[in-house]
Design a protein around this motif. Sequence first.
Motif: not given
Length: 301
Positions: A1-7, A10-17, A19-28
């Motif tokens: 959770m500490a690594n979650r940030r606002l992209d 897109t204005g969407t928060e990431t899931v917090g992990h 990999w190789d520079g790729i982050e996943e958006l926590d899109t509802p």
Amino acid sequence: MANRRLDEATGTETVGHEWDGIEELDTPMPRWWLWTFFATVLFAIGYTIAYPAWPLVEKGTEGVLGWTSRGDFDREMQLERDGRAALFAQLATTPIERLPDDPALMRAAVSGGRAAFKVNCVQCHGSGAAGSAGYPNLNDDDWLWGGDLKTIEYTLLHGIRQPGVDATRTSLMPAFGGALSADQIAQVTDHIMSLSGKSKGDAAGAQLFADNCAACHGPAGTGNRELGAPNLADAIWLYGGTRESIGQQIRQPRHGVMPAWKHRLDPVTVRMLAAYVHSLGGGEQFLEVAANAADQADEQR
């Protein structure tokens, strides 16, 4: 959770992990998808309550509606049986040799027999009833015991060489391998083939046939239905008409077995099977029916 940030893009928060520079958006999830999912859950709960769904130790849950696919099938089958009850009763009470007197009833019997044949007889006689080596062709007019309706029905009921059935058809050809020499068997084979024009034969073979075979097959080899002895002069063979096949049958005959269907099928189904087999093309007229018809014609004249 500490690594979650606002992209920022897109204005969407990431899931917090990452990999190789790729982050996943926590899109509802879309709301329509969520409502559809909740609806399917509710439907599944209602279905398991209303219909059989959960397997238990001895049987599954029956559901509050009391419906089962097996019960539905049984009801459909009962409706079918009820619809055919009158026809079956008529077939049960009509002597089989009198079926041709009622063309509509005969057609119904042949139709029912055709269906029963596909279930019970094609395994040996083939889908077209043409038979194969050791299994007779039911389309021709070559019959060991007779081909009228009553005789065919008897054969179906009691079978051929069926163990444990006293009334079964029985014919037993002896093995001549120990009684005749190889040369004598060859001579008899030549004579038998000559009866249908397949060989010239000679006097020695004819004499051997007269001494050993004519008692059952007749002097001309035309057979004897009372004994179940086949006609040897019509070029129709159960195990093959080659010299080798005929010689083998003389030396060490093969005896097939047909089951007695009286213990497996109800009498009406057996009667319909007899009507169907009779209709295939080789059926014969019942002699008593023919005699009665001739007597009636004489009386009318």
